[in-house]
Write a protein that holds these residues in place. Sequence first.
Motif, PDB file in Angstrom:
ATOM      1  N   LEU A   1      38.382  51.908 -53.683  1.00 25.86           N
ATOM      2  CA  LEU A   1      39.543  52.648 -54.169  1.00 25.86           C
ATOM      3  C   LEU A   1      39.561  54.070 -53.611  1.00 25.86           C
ATOM      4  N   ILE A   2      38.399  54.700 -53.557  1.00 21.75           N
ATOM      5  CA  ILE A   2      38.327  56.064 -53.013  1.00 21.75           C
ATOM      6  C   ILE A   2      38.693  56.050 -51.532  1.00 21.75           C
ATOM      7  N   ALA A   3      38.175  55.056 -50.804  1.00 21.72           N
ATOM      8  CA  ALA A   3      38.492  54.965 -49.378  1.00 21.72           C
ATOM      9  C   ALA A   3      39.979  54.727 -49.157  1.00 21.72           C
TER      10      ALA A   3
ATOM     11  N   ALA B   1      42.333  55.754 -50.993  1.00 20.65           N
ATOM     12  CA  ALA B   1      43.035  56.998 -51.310  1.00 20.65           C
ATOM     13  C   ALA B   1      42.863  58.031 -50.198  1.00 20.65           C
ATOM     14  N   VAL B   2      41.629  58.389 -49.890  1.00 20.11           N
ATOM     15  CA  VAL B   2      41.407  59.466 -48.929  1.00 20.11           C
ATOM     16  C   VAL B   2      41.637  59.019 -47.492  1.00 20.11           C
ATOM     17  N   GLY B   3      41.614  57.701 -47.252  1.00 21.69           N
ATOM     18  CA  GLY B   3      41.789  57.191 -45.900  1.00 21.69           C
ATOM     19  C   GLY B   3      43.222  56.941 -45.504  1.00 21.69           C
ATOM     20  N   GLY B   4      44.178  57.208 -46.394  1.00 23.90           N
ATOM     21  CA  GLY B   4      45.580  57.126 -46.029  1.00 23.90           C
ATOM     22  C   GLY B   4      46.286  55.836 -46.382  1.00 23.90           C
ATOM     23  N   LEU B   5      45.548  54.803 -46.764  1.00 17.47           N
ATOM     24  CA  LEU B   5      46.219  53.530 -47.037  1.00 17.47           C
ATOM     25  C   LEU B   5      47.189  53.640 -48.203  1.00 17.47           C
ATOM     26  N   MET B   6      46.786  54.336 -49.267  1.00 19.54           N
ATOM     27  CA  MET B   6      47.669  54.458 -50.425  1.00 19.54           C
ATOM     28  C   MET B   6      48.916  55.271 -50.101  1.00 19.54           C
ATOM     29  N   SER B   7      48.825  56.147 -49.102  1.00 17.68           N
ATOM     30  CA  SER B   7      49.983  56.978 -48.751  1.00 17.68           C
ATOM     31  C   SER B   7      51.087  56.196 -48.061  1.00 17.68           C
ATOM     32  N   VAL B   8      50.730  55.026 -47.499  1.00 24.57           N
ATOM     33  CA  VAL B   8      51.748  54.209 -46.822  1.00 24.57           C
ATOM     34  C   VAL B   8      52.036  52.924 -47.589  1.00 24.57           C
TER      35      VAL B   8
ATOM     36  N   GLU C   1      25.963  50.715 -37.394  1.00 23.02           N
ATOM     37  CA  GLU C   1      26.494  51.504 -38.499  1.00 23.02           C
ATOM     38  C   GLU C   1      28.000  51.307 -38.601  1.00 23.02           C
ATOM     39  N   VAL C   2      28.487  51.112 -39.802  1.00 25.58           N
ATOM     40  CA  VAL C   2      29.922  50.957 -40.036  1.00 25.58           C
ATOM     41  C   VAL C   2      30.256  51.587 -41.381  1.00 25.58           C
ATOM     42  N   SER C   3      31.395  52.282 -41.436  1.00 27.35           N
ATOM     43  CA  SER C   3      31.784  52.950 -42.681  1.00 27.35           C
ATOM     44  C   SER C   3      33.141  52.459 -43.160  1.00 27.35           C
ATOM     45  N   LEU C   4      33.372  52.611 -44.458  1.00 25.34           N
ATOM     46  CA  LEU C   4      34.663  52.242 -45.020  1.00 25.34           C
ATOM     47  C   LEU C   4      35.787  53.057 -44.381  1.00 25.34           C
ATOM     48  N   LEU C   5      35.596  54.357 -44.253  1.00 24.67           N
ATOM     49  CA  LEU C   5      36.669  55.207 -43.743  1.00 24.67           C
ATOM     50  C   LEU C   5      37.015  54.867 -42.302  1.00 24.67           C
ATOM     51  N   SER C   6      36.020  54.743 -41.437  1.00 21.14           N
ATOM     52  CA  SER C   6      36.299  54.418 -40.038  1.00 21.14           C
ATOM     53  C   SER C   6      36.939  53.047 -39.905  1.00 21.14           C
ATOM     54  N   SER C   7      36.478  52.084 -40.696  1.00 21.61           N
ATOM     55  CA  SER C   7      37.059  50.742 -40.646  1.00 21.61           C
ATOM     56  C   SER C   7      38.517  50.766 -41.077  1.00 21.61           C
ATOM     57  N   LEU C   8      38.816  51.532 -42.123  1.00 15.78           N
ATOM     58  CA  LEU C   8      40.198  51.621 -42.589  1.00 15.78           C
ATOM     59  C   LEU C   8      41.091  52.264 -41.534  1.00 15.78           C
ATOM     60  N   LEU C   9      40.646  53.368 -40.945  1.00 16.99           N
ATOM     61  CA  LEU C   9      41.481  54.029 -39.941  1.00 16.99           C
ATOM     62  C   LEU C   9      41.779  53.092 -38.776  1.00 16.99           C
ATOM     63  N   SER C  10      40.796  52.289 -38.382  1.00 15.85           N
ATOM     64  CA  SER C  10      41.031  51.302 -37.331  1.00 15.85           C
ATOM     65  C   SER C  10      42.032  50.246 -37.780  1.00 15.85           C
ATOM     66  N   ALA C  11      41.889  49.803 -39.023  1.00 19.75           N
ATOM     67  CA  ALA C  11      42.745  48.728 -39.536  1.00 19.75           C
ATOM     68  C   ALA C  11      44.176  49.183 -39.798  1.00 19.75           C
ATOM     69  N   LEU C  12      44.402  50.486 -39.889  1.00 16.48           N
ATOM     70  CA  LEU C  12      45.766  50.980 -40.092  1.00 16.48           C
ATOM     71  C   LEU C  12      46.624  50.850 -38.830  1.00 16.48           C
ATOM     72  N   THR C  13      46.036  50.434 -37.748  1.00 22.01           N
ATOM     73  CA  THR C  13      46.666  50.045 -36.475  1.00 22.01           C
ATOM     74  C   THR C  13      47.906  50.873 -36.125  1.00 22.01           C
TER      75      THR C  13
END
Length: 374
Positions: free
Chosen positions: A139-141, A143-150, A195-207
Amino acid sequence: MSGALSGLLVADFSRVLAGPYATMLLADLGAEVVKVERPGAGDDTRAWGPPYAPDGEATYFLGVNRNKRSIALDLRADIEVARALAARADVLVENFRPGTMDRLGLGYPALRELNPGLVYCSITGFGSGPGAGLPGYDLIAQAVGGLMSVTGEPGGPGTKAGVALVDVITGLHAGLGILAALRHRDDTGEGQHVEVSLLSSLLSALTNHASAYAAAGVVPQAMGNRHPSIVPYEVFEAADRPIVIAAGNDRQFQALCKALDRPDLAGDPRYATNADRVAGRVGLVAELNAALAARTADEWFETLTAAGVPCGPINDLAAAFALADDLGLEPSVQLDGVGQVANPLRLSATPPSYRRRPPRLGEDEDWVREILGR
């Protein structure tokens, strides 16, 4: 039939979702996965209910832990057993807060000395640098990763996805990284740290949204069920319930207009190209909704599909599973009386297998200690 990853031993020190999802996928492909859990409590998701299966187990845990063995270890008191498992393993997966495994003597530098061929995968929320102390919750990812904003309606407070999507995406990236590292090990004999992070994975997935910002400085906004670059590509109202239509090119738009008995819309210069339709979205959507109100969603689904127009009603999960069954996709399996969502991969020579129900806490301790000589 052997799986593609048969013969690999995976030490799974992860819990909750991203790590367990990745290791379950590896297990489905034949790897032997040993899940290391806290004595007395186990993985947090063992207590995440309702809902529960008929025998009282939390369905959350059951959904991402099949084909694994479980051993309960206190990582301070039983450190030598944990190190022995890491020494024997081909892959280790962990998602503790950065630094925790190092303090326990189970970090990558220490285990690399013990097992040079080890592929060691660390899953974090926000990396191992300045973000190491941030809590790695989906949920935090979001929010701060931009998914909730779109996600959600324009001007709204922001909406999370209906599932812990960032965890799942991160688990998929982890699995891919592990397979790449294993391929490198095949060539060199050397393991490595993945190494893999929630934030980096989300930014990639926002395509396309992330690309809009990275390439053009455009900050996308929430548009509800609408698409920023394609029209019509959203939810419409049929006579009885909503239906989604995704006409992604001029040919499909023309087929839609013909099927709706509105060929005039296809010939209207305001809607001649996709760019025109994006500019004229409001008027075009009103026209389409008026035409769709004449029949039910199921009737339009049949008619539009036959006409080559991508569309579909908004199903609940029961209807979604029924559709997958009707299409021959075999979406679920029974594993020793436990219902499971099937692995989506279809491999002609080494298909996924379903060998073992999700383990009860610590049930494989004797087996694990035997293979480790402990």
